[in-house]
Design an enzyme around this catalytic site. Structure first.
Site, PDB file in Angstrom:
ATOM      1  N   GLY A  15       0.840  -1.205   0.000  1.00 39.37           N
ATOM      2  CA  GLY A  15       0.000   0.000   0.000  1.00 39.37           C
ATOM      3  C   GLY A  15       0.875   1.255   0.000  1.00 39.37           C
ATOM      4  O   GLY A  15       1.801   1.370   0.797  1.00 39.37           O
ATOM      5  N   GLY A 106       5.776  -2.070   3.527  1.00 33.29           N
ATOM      6  CA  GLY A 106       5.356  -2.543   4.841  1.00 33.29           C
ATOM      7  C   GLY A 106       5.965  -3.896   5.181  1.00 33.29           C
ATOM      8  O   GLY A 106       6.876  -4.376   4.494  1.00 33.29           O
ATOM      9  N   THR A 130       4.223   2.971   5.277  1.00 35.65           N
ATOM     10  CA  THR A 130       2.817   2.586   5.406  1.00 35.65           C
ATOM     11  C   THR A 130       2.143   3.569   6.360  1.00 35.65           C
ATOM     12  O   THR A 130       2.760   4.035   7.316  1.00 35.65           O
ATOM     13  CB  THR A 130       2.647   1.154   5.970  1.00 35.65           C
ATOM     14  OG1 THR A 130       1.259   0.939   6.283  1.00 35.65           O
ATOM     15  CG2 THR A 130       3.465   0.923   7.233  1.00 35.65           C
ATOM     16  N   ASP A 132      -0.136   2.830   8.367  1.00 38.94           N
ATOM     17  CA  ASP A 132      -0.650   2.113   9.548  1.00 38.94           C
ATOM     18  C   ASP A 132       0.188   2.271  10.806  1.00 38.94           C
ATOM     19  O   ASP A 132      -0.306   2.042  11.906  1.00 38.94           O
ATOM     20  CB  ASP A 132      -0.765   0.613   9.236  1.00 38.94           C
ATOM     21  CG  ASP A 132      -1.686   0.350   8.066  1.00 38.94           C
ATOM     22  OD1 ASP A 132      -1.563  -0.716   7.443  1.00 38.94           O
ATOM     23  OD2 ASP A 132      -2.516   1.232   7.757  1.00 38.94           O
ATOM     24  N   ARG A 176      -5.516  -1.068   9.128  1.00 40.99           N
ATOM     25  CA  ARG A 176      -5.481  -2.546   9.025  1.00 40.99           C
ATOM     26  C   ARG A 176      -5.802  -3.153  10.393  1.00 40.99           C
ATOM     27  O   ARG A 176      -6.884  -2.880  10.931  1.00 40.99           O
ATOM     28  CB  ARG A 176      -4.123  -3.007   8.486  1.00 40.99           C
ATOM     29  CG  ARG A 176      -4.236  -4.353   7.737  1.00 40.99           C
ATOM     30  CD  ARG A 176      -2.924  -4.801   7.160  1.00 40.99           C
ATOM     31  NE  ARG A 176      -2.575  -4.112   5.937  1.00 40.99           N
ATOM     32  CZ  ARG A 176      -2.959  -4.514   4.728  1.00 40.99           C
ATOM     33  NH1 ARG A 176      -3.700  -5.567   4.597  1.00 40.99           N
ATOM     34  NH2 ARG A 176      -2.580  -3.859   3.658  1.00 40.99           N
TER      35      ARG A 176
HETATM   36  O1  F6P Z   1      -1.672  -0.892   4.758  1.00 37.52           O
HETATM   37  C1  F6P Z   1      -2.176   0.333   4.333  1.00 37.52           C
HETATM   38  C2  F6P Z   1      -3.647   0.207   4.070  1.00 37.52           C
HETATM   39  O2  F6P Z   1      -4.135   1.446   3.666  1.00 37.52           O
HETATM   40  C3  F6P Z   1      -4.460  -0.282   5.251  1.00 37.52           C
HETATM   41  O3  F6P Z   1      -4.652   0.730   6.228  1.00 37.52           O
HETATM   42  C4  F6P Z   1      -5.710  -0.723   4.552  1.00 37.52           C
HETATM   43  O4  F6P Z   1      -6.460  -1.659   5.292  1.00 37.52           O
HETATM   44  C5  F6P Z   1      -5.149  -1.380   3.283  1.00 37.52           C
HETATM   45  O5  F6P Z   1      -3.902  -0.739   3.044  1.00 37.52           O
HETATM   46  C6  F6P Z   1      -6.005  -1.234   2.059  1.00 37.52           C
HETATM   47  O6  F6P Z   1      -5.408  -2.038   1.068  1.00 37.52           O
HETATM   48  P1  F6P Z   1      -5.698  -1.774  -0.497  1.00 37.52           P
HETATM   49  O7  F6P Z   1      -4.826  -0.615  -0.910  1.00 37.52           O
HETATM   50  O8  F6P Z   1      -5.269  -3.057  -1.147  1.00 37.52           O
HETATM   51  O9  F6P Z   1      -7.143  -1.472  -0.640  1.00 37.52           O
END
Ligand code: F6P
Length: 328
Positions: A15, A106, A130, A132, A176
């Site tokens: 991400g 991450g 990240t 998170d 997350r």
């Molecule tokens: O890890 C970063 C994050 O934004 C999390 O907070 C979230 O749950 C996830 O990625 C979303 O993933 P994607 O970009 O695959 O929708």
């Protein structure tokens, strides 16, 4: 003794987060400073497997320190999870005479780099990118500070309309499986309740807290809900529950979603990215490998990948207590 590294690859993986471009810029310029060539690897490990590379110099990264996202694009690569995929990637790196790489991502990206290092004895370094802030070994991951400020701004805006209409808002935020974002923005946004995975508030306590807020004369309320919260109900189910079980509430839901991942990085994240890029490159050229760069008490530090990928960073219990007091 400087390690014989002459060409370093840099990639962004998983991400994306604000500050990744600032980190790319720092890695490229730290390489230039040490007369080392730098190769941009597009689309994370997927692009490594495809040999999707671009030569980068100090000028290639001008004007990006303030840009969200990543000019090298990011991806999650299923193929890199296979030995065949990693072997293809290794062959591409060798063909391009790349001696080491810095991966900005991450814990999943670091796990891939750690396995790659074990299989090919290939020097790797990680920069925690990240929003998170869930990675062990650093007080701040890249993008976390920017995301906090983005979300607080959103909460302030939602509070305007909540108070105009005497409404209760459930606001879902990212993070997350951890509650760092929710806990901090809940305190900063003056939320009446904060639901995080690390503390199972329970539905009854939430209802009792909302009732207490109403009794104290609050005409509108904000409840921040971490997406990984374990109360067992989605924010939409929480709305339905309040609609069906509590009188006098006009409830709305706002899922902030991916806007938390964008935006121009904060000053803190730009400086953090610049420091992490230099630390990553200078660690590689002095012979270190298989570490994640981090910051602890404002000092740059290295954490072995096998520790960084184990578990999630813990909630600050003092902050949790402050939150409990503030939501009295
Ligand atoms: O890890 C970063 C994050 O934004 C999390 O907070 C979230 O749950 C996830 O990625 C979303 O993933 P994607 O970009 O695959 O929708």
């Amino acid at each position: 003794m400087l390690h014989t590294i002459k060409k370093i690859g840099v990639l962004t993986s998983g991400g994306d987060s604000p500050g990744m471009n600032a980190a790319i810029r720092s890695v490229v310029r730290a390489c230039a400073f040490h007369d080392i060539k730098c190769i941009g690897i597009y689309r994370g490990y997927e692009g490594m497997i495809d040999g999707d590379f671009i030569e980068m110099d100090a000028r290639s990264v001008k004007g990006i320190i303030n840009k969200g996202g990543t000019i090298l694009k990011s991806a999650r690569s299923k193929e890199f999870r296979t030995i065949e995929g990693r072997t293809k990637a290794h062959e591409q790196l060798k063909k391009a005479d790349i001696d080491a790489f810095v991966v900005i991502g991450g814990d999943g990206s670091f796990t891939g780099a750690m396995i790659f290092n074990q299989e090919f004895n290939f020097p790797v370094m990680g920069i925690p990118g990240t929003i998170d802030n869930d990675i062990v070994g650093t007080s701040h991951t890249l993008g976390y500070d920017t995301a906090l400020n983005t979300v607080v701004d959103a909460i302030d805006k939602i509070r305007d309309t909540a108070s105009s209409h005497n409404r209760l808002f459930f606001i879902e935020v990212m993070g997350r499986d951890v509650g760092h974002i929710a806990l901090n923005v809940g305190i900063a946004g003056g939320a009446e309740e904060i639901l995080i995975p690390e503390e199972d508030l329970g539905l009854d306590r939430l209802v009792e807290s909302l009732r207490r807020s109403k009794k104290s004369g609050k005409s509108s309320s904000i409840v921040v809900v971490a997406e990984g919260d374990k109360i067992g109900k989605s924010v939409f189910e929480l709305k339905d529950y309040v609609d069906q079980n509590m009188e006098g509430y006009d409830v709305r839901v706002s899922v902030l979603g991916h806007m938390q991942r964008g935006g121009s990085p904060s000053c803190f994240d730009r400086v953090l990215a610049s420091r992490m890029g230099v630390k990553a490159v200078e660690s590689l050229i002095t012979g270190k490998s298989n570490y994640m760069v981090g910051i602890k008490n404002d000092v740059m530090d290295l954490t072995p990948f096998d520790q960084a990928v184990k578990g999630k960073s813990k909630i600050n219990m003092e902050l949790l207590r402050v939150s409990d007091i503030m939501t009295i």
